[in-house]
Design an enzyme around this catalytic site. Sequence first.
Site, PDB file in Angstrom:
ATOM      1  N   HIS A 259       0.945  -1.159  -0.021  1.00  0.00           N
ATOM      2  CA  HIS A 259       0.088   0.085   0.098  1.00  0.00           C
ATOM      3  C   HIS A 259       0.847   1.291  -0.175  1.00  0.00           C
ATOM      4  O   HIS A 259       2.181   1.290   0.122  1.00  0.00           O
ATOM      5  CB  HIS A 259      -1.052   0.019   1.280  1.00  0.00           C
TER       6      HIS A 259
ATOM      7  N   LYS B 252      -0.833   4.822   4.326  1.00  0.00           N
ATOM      8  CA  LYS B 252      -1.416   3.904   5.263  1.00  0.00           C
ATOM      9  C   LYS B 252      -0.934   3.634   6.711  1.00  0.00           C
ATOM     10  O   LYS B 252       0.330   3.365   6.702  1.00  0.00           O
ATOM     11  CB  LYS B 252      -1.442   2.654   4.398  1.00  0.00           C
TER      12      LYS B 252
END
Length: 255
Positions: free
Chosen positions: A143, A147
Amino acid sequence: MVRIIMSGCCGHMGQVVTDIVAEQDGMEIVAGFDVVDSGKMPYPVFASPADCDVAADVVIDFSSVKALDGLLAYCVEKQVPAVLCTTGYSAEQLEQITAASKKVAILKSANMSLGINLIQSLLKGAVKVLAPAGFDVEIVEKHHNRKLDAPSGTAIALADSINEAMDGAYEYTYDRSQEKKRREKSEIGISAVRGGTIVGEHEVIFAGLDEVIEIKHTAYSRSIFAKGAVQAAAFLAGKPAGYYGMSDVIAGGQP
């Protein structure tokens, strides 16, 4: 015509859902919920669900965990089903959602992508064949660098699908740096990568003797989550009380 209320309408995902619904036949957003009205939405925006006097068939929620109490109270009172796309609920809030689902239709998923939810079904069948044949299971998720949580909720959901199919035979391993030993057959290793602007990538690896099978999903845009939410809303409108998931959307069945 499916009439939708967009909860969290002025946020990024709320705006994406608004644009997607505008291009759909047989659906329209009739109102929105948001603590701050940007003044840009093509429908009335209410700061609180309790203030809403617009009739609707379903709510799509991309807001905040803090909004759950008011949202559930509205949905139960008005008997309006809800698609909950917000993540990060506490254990107590999850219990609230379960209790509300006994009174009104609720659909909640760790990931609104139809692709991810289809993969979950595929994994259940794959592990029943591959685990007895000695294949090890590893999950790698990637990600963007903003995040906060690791591993992702989706990675855990994929692992849970595998574990459920094997009657809870697996344990999850997140960090092998603290103990030097061979991996156990009964473990699923879950690794997290954070960098750049990666929207989301999840890879499940079945590693056996002289062969490797990989099942992978890559999200190139957050719009896939909005599209999944819209499909879920179309499915949920008119459904009886119950706790639904994206697997029900794929199957078109009952809880």
